[in-house]
Design a protein around this motif. Structure first.
Motif, PDB file in Angstrom:
ATOM      1  N   GLN A   4      -7.627  -3.519 -13.125  1.00 53.66           N
ATOM      2  CA  GLN A   4      -7.149  -4.886 -13.236  1.00 53.66           C
ATOM      3  C   GLN A   4      -6.757  -5.414 -11.856  1.00 53.66           C
ATOM      4  OE1 GLN A   4      -6.562  -6.427 -16.582  1.00 53.66           O
ATOM      5  NE2 GLN A   4      -7.925  -4.725 -17.018  1.00 53.66           N
ATOM      6  N   THR A   5      -6.768  -6.747 -11.719  1.00 55.27           N
ATOM      7  CA  THR A   5      -6.166  -7.393 -10.554  1.00 55.27           C
ATOM      8  C   THR A   5      -4.880  -8.050 -11.020  1.00 55.27           C
ATOM      9  OG1 THR A   5      -8.332  -7.820  -9.576  1.00 55.27           O
ATOM     10  CG2 THR A   5      -6.467  -9.080  -8.718  1.00 55.27           C
ATOM     11  N   VAL A   6      -3.756  -7.629 -10.416  1.00 49.49           N
ATOM     12  CA  VAL A   6      -2.444  -8.064 -10.894  1.00 49.49           C
ATOM     13  C   VAL A   6      -1.643  -8.680  -9.749  1.00 49.49           C
ATOM     14  CG1 VAL A   6      -0.329  -7.361 -12.076  1.00 49.49           C
ATOM     15  CG2 VAL A   6      -2.471  -6.156 -12.549  1.00 49.49           C
ATOM     16  N   LEU A   7      -1.096  -9.854  -9.997  1.00 53.87           N
ATOM     17  CA  LEU A   7      -0.148 -10.482  -9.075  1.00 53.87           C
ATOM     18  C   LEU A   7       1.254 -10.029  -9.468  1.00 53.87           C
ATOM     19  CD1 LEU A   7       0.797 -12.593  -6.964  1.00 53.87           C
ATOM     20  CD2 LEU A   7       0.516 -14.344  -8.737  1.00 53.87           C
ATOM     21  N   VAL A   8       1.963  -9.400  -8.511  1.00 52.85           N
ATOM     22  CA  VAL A   8       3.325  -8.913  -8.761  1.00 52.85           C
ATOM     23  C   VAL A   8       4.273  -9.711  -7.882  1.00 52.85           C
ATOM     24  CG1 VAL A   8       4.884  -6.926  -8.708  1.00 52.85           C
ATOM     25  CG2 VAL A   8       2.455  -6.583  -9.236  1.00 52.85           C
ATOM     26  N   THR A   9       5.144 -10.510  -8.487  1.00 53.51           N
ATOM     27  CA  THR A   9       6.120 -11.260  -7.699  1.00 53.51           C
ATOM     28  C   THR A   9       7.395 -10.433  -7.542  1.00 53.51           C
ATOM     29  OG1 THR A   9       7.295 -12.433  -9.467  1.00 53.51           O
ATOM     30  CG2 THR A   9       5.179 -13.380  -8.742  1.00 53.51           C
ATOM     31  N   GLY A  10       8.153 -10.718  -6.472  1.00 53.01           N
ATOM     32  CA  GLY A  10       9.363  -9.935  -6.205  1.00 53.01           C
ATOM     33  C   GLY A  10       9.027  -8.513  -5.797  1.00 53.01           C
ATOM     34  N   ALA A  11       7.892  -8.325  -5.133  1.00 55.61           N
ATOM     35  CA  ALA A  11       7.354  -6.982  -4.895  1.00 55.61           C
ATOM     36  C   ALA A  11       8.024  -6.241  -3.746  1.00 55.61           C
ATOM     37  CB  ALA A  11       5.850  -7.076  -4.634  1.00 55.61           C
ATOM     38  N   ALA A  12       8.943  -6.900  -3.023  1.00 57.81           N
ATOM     39  CA  ALA A  12       9.602  -6.226  -1.900  1.00 57.81           C
ATOM     40  C   ALA A  12      10.763  -5.354  -2.341  1.00 57.81           C
ATOM     41  CB  ALA A  12      10.090  -7.265  -0.888  1.00 57.81           C
ATOM     42  N   SER A  13      11.145  -5.446  -3.613  1.00 62.08           N
ATOM     43  CA  SER A  13      12.381  -4.778  -4.017  1.00 62.08           C
ATOM     44  C   SER A  13      12.367  -4.473  -5.515  1.00 62.08           C
ATOM     45  CB  SER A  13      13.560  -5.714  -3.691  1.00 62.08           C
ATOM     46  OG  SER A  13      14.783  -5.170  -4.133  1.00 62.08           O
ATOM     47  N   GLY A  14      13.176  -3.508  -5.905  1.00 62.67           N
ATOM     48  CA  GLY A  14      13.525  -3.278  -7.309  1.00 62.67           C
ATOM     49  C   GLY A  14      12.344  -3.106  -8.244  1.00 62.67           C
ATOM     50  N   ALA A  39      10.444  -7.338   4.547  1.00 67.61           N
ATOM     51  CA  ALA A  39      10.842  -6.394   3.490  1.00 67.61           C
ATOM     52  C   ALA A  39       9.620  -5.977   2.672  1.00 67.61           C
ATOM     53  CB  ALA A  39      11.906  -7.023   2.594  1.00 67.61           C
ATOM     54  N   LEU A  40       8.710  -6.899   2.482  1.00 72.67           N
ATOM     55  CA  LEU A  40       7.486  -6.595   1.731  1.00 72.67           C
ATOM     56  C   LEU A  40       6.661  -5.541   2.474  1.00 72.67           C
ATOM     57  CD1 LEU A  40       5.864  -7.429  -0.770  1.00 72.67           C
ATOM     58  CD2 LEU A  40       4.879  -9.283   0.582  1.00 72.67           C
ATOM     59  N   ALA A  41       6.533  -5.721   3.785  1.00 73.09           N
ATOM     60  CA  ALA A  41       5.783  -4.745   4.588  1.00 73.09           C
ATOM     61  C   ALA A  41       6.472  -3.388   4.584  1.00 73.09           C
ATOM     62  CB  ALA A  41       5.617  -5.261   6.011  1.00 73.09           C
ATOM     63  N   ALA A  42       7.807  -3.404   4.612  1.00 69.02           N
ATOM     64  CA  ALA A  42       8.543  -2.137   4.611  1.00 69.02           C
ATOM     65  C   ALA A  42       8.459  -1.446   3.247  1.00 69.02           C
ATOM     66  CB  ALA A  42      10.007  -2.383   4.977  1.00 69.02           C
ATOM     67  N   ALA A  43       8.448  -2.248   2.192  1.00 71.77           N
ATOM     68  CA  ALA A  43       8.432  -1.673   0.838  1.00 71.77           C
ATOM     69  C   ALA A  43       7.067  -1.097   0.483  1.00 71.77           C
ATOM     70  CB  ALA A  43       8.800  -2.758  -0.180  1.00 71.77           C
ATOM     71  N   LEU A  44       6.017  -1.753   0.988  1.00 69.51           N
ATOM     72  CA  LEU A  44       4.650  -1.316   0.678  1.00 69.51           C
ATOM     73  C   LEU A  44       3.899  -1.197   2.010  1.00 69.51           C
ATOM     74  CD1 LEU A  44       4.101  -3.813  -2.276  1.00 69.51           C
ATOM     75  CD2 LEU A  44       4.472  -1.357  -2.510  1.00 69.51           C
ATOM     76  N   PRO A  45       4.230  -0.166   2.800  1.00 69.44           N
ATOM     77  CA  PRO A  45       3.737  -0.100   4.170  1.00 69.44           C
ATOM     78  C   PRO A  45       2.311   0.423   4.309  1.00 69.44           C
ATOM     79  CG  PRO A  45       5.180   1.754   3.743  1.00 69.44           C
ATOM     80  CD  PRO A  45       5.180   0.907   2.498  1.00 69.44           C
ATOM     81  N   GLU A  46       1.851   1.131   3.302  1.00 69.96           N
ATOM     82  CA  GLU A  46       0.555   1.777   3.442  1.00 69.96           C
ATOM     83  C   GLU A  46      -0.561   0.746   3.475  1.00 69.96           C
ATOM     84  OE1 GLU A  46       2.760   2.276   1.091  1.00 69.96           O
ATOM     85  OE2 GLU A  46       3.263   4.395   0.905  1.00 69.96           O
ATOM     86  N   ASP A  47      -1.629   1.097   4.135  1.00 69.79           N
ATOM     87  CA  ASP A  47      -2.778   0.200   4.204  1.00 69.79           C
ATOM     88  C   ASP A  47      -3.706   0.493   3.024  1.00 69.79           C
ATOM     89  OD1 ASP A  47      -5.577  -0.305   6.420  1.00 69.79           O
ATOM     90  OD2 ASP A  47      -4.565  -1.686   5.068  1.00 69.79           O
ATOM     91  N   PHE A  48      -3.196   0.207   1.820  1.00 72.08           N
ATOM     92  CA  PHE A  48      -3.993   0.429   0.614  1.00 72.08           C
ATOM     93  C   PHE A  48      -5.186  -0.524   0.613  1.00 72.08           C
ATOM     94  CE2 PHE A  48       0.341   1.428  -0.928  1.00 72.08           C
ATOM     95  CZ  PHE A  48       0.130   2.713  -1.395  1.00 72.08           C
ATOM     96  N   GLY A  49      -6.353  -0.042   0.310  1.00 74.49           N
ATOM     97  CA  GLY A  49      -7.486  -0.941   0.139  1.00 74.49           C
ATOM     98  C   GLY A  49      -7.310  -1.876  -1.031  1.00 74.49           C
ATOM     99  N   HIS A  50      -6.409  -1.496  -1.944  1.00 72.75           N
ATOM    100  CA  HIS A  50      -6.205  -2.277  -3.164  1.00 72.75           C
ATOM    101  C   HIS A  50      -5.060  -3.270  -3.044  1.00 72.75           C
ATOM    102  CE1 HIS A  50      -8.941   0.332  -5.332  1.00 72.75           C
ATOM    103  NE2 HIS A  50      -8.289   1.367  -4.852  1.00 72.75           N
TER     104      HIS A  50
END
Ligand SMILES: NC(=O)c1ccc[n+]([C@@H]2O[C@H](COP(=O)([O-])OP(=O)(O)OC[C@H]3O[C@@H](n4cnc5c(N)ncnc54)[C@H](O)[C@@H]3O)[C@@H](O)[C@H]2O)c1
Length: 94
Positions: A4-14, A39-50
């Motif tokens: 699936q392609t999913v938009l996740v809001t508030g993705a930097a935290s919690g 904060a978003l970059a810190a929370a999801l730092p990996e260079d995921f292709g997805h």
């Protein structure tokens, strides 16, 4: 579950961050949206292709339309939204 392609809001935290990570672990495509770009970059730092990080304010119409357009441009579609962006309120609690 089919990819699936999913938009996740508030993705930097919690809860939003936990949802984004779970979806990425399962190799779904994720547009991770938050007000806080660093904060978003810190929370999801990996260079995921997805993963596509998207900084913006969900209370603004152009942010929402921009995130949808970015999802379609990058992944070709948008299947679902999980909406966690908000400020926690204690109104109504003692
Ligand atoms: N954590 C709980 O136990 C709990 C319980 C009930 C309800 N909730 C609700 O669930 C939601 C998420 O909770 P959480 O604990 O993950 O919160 P959190 O504060 O950890 O995360 C919320 C994220 O949303 C972002 N955000 C806030 N306003 C935004 C906006 N206008 N545009 C884009 N991003 C924005 C913040 O920058 C933050 O990264 C909140 O509405 C909270 O009130 C949480």
């Amino acid at each position: 579950m089919k990819k699936q392609t999913v938009l996740v809001t508030g993705a930097a935290s919690g809860i939003g961050r936990a949802c984004a990570r779970k979806l990425l672990d399962e190799e779904h495509d994720v547009v991770a949206l938050d007000l806080k770009q660093e904060a978003l970059a810190a929370a999801l730092p990996e260079d995921f292709g997805h993963l596509l990080r998207f900084a913006g304010d969900v209370s603004r119409h152009e942010c929402c339309t921009g995130a949808i357009a970015a999802a379609i441009a990058r992944f070709g579609k948008l299947d679902a939204v999980t909406h966690w962006a908000a400020m926690h309120s204690d109104i109504g609690h003692d």
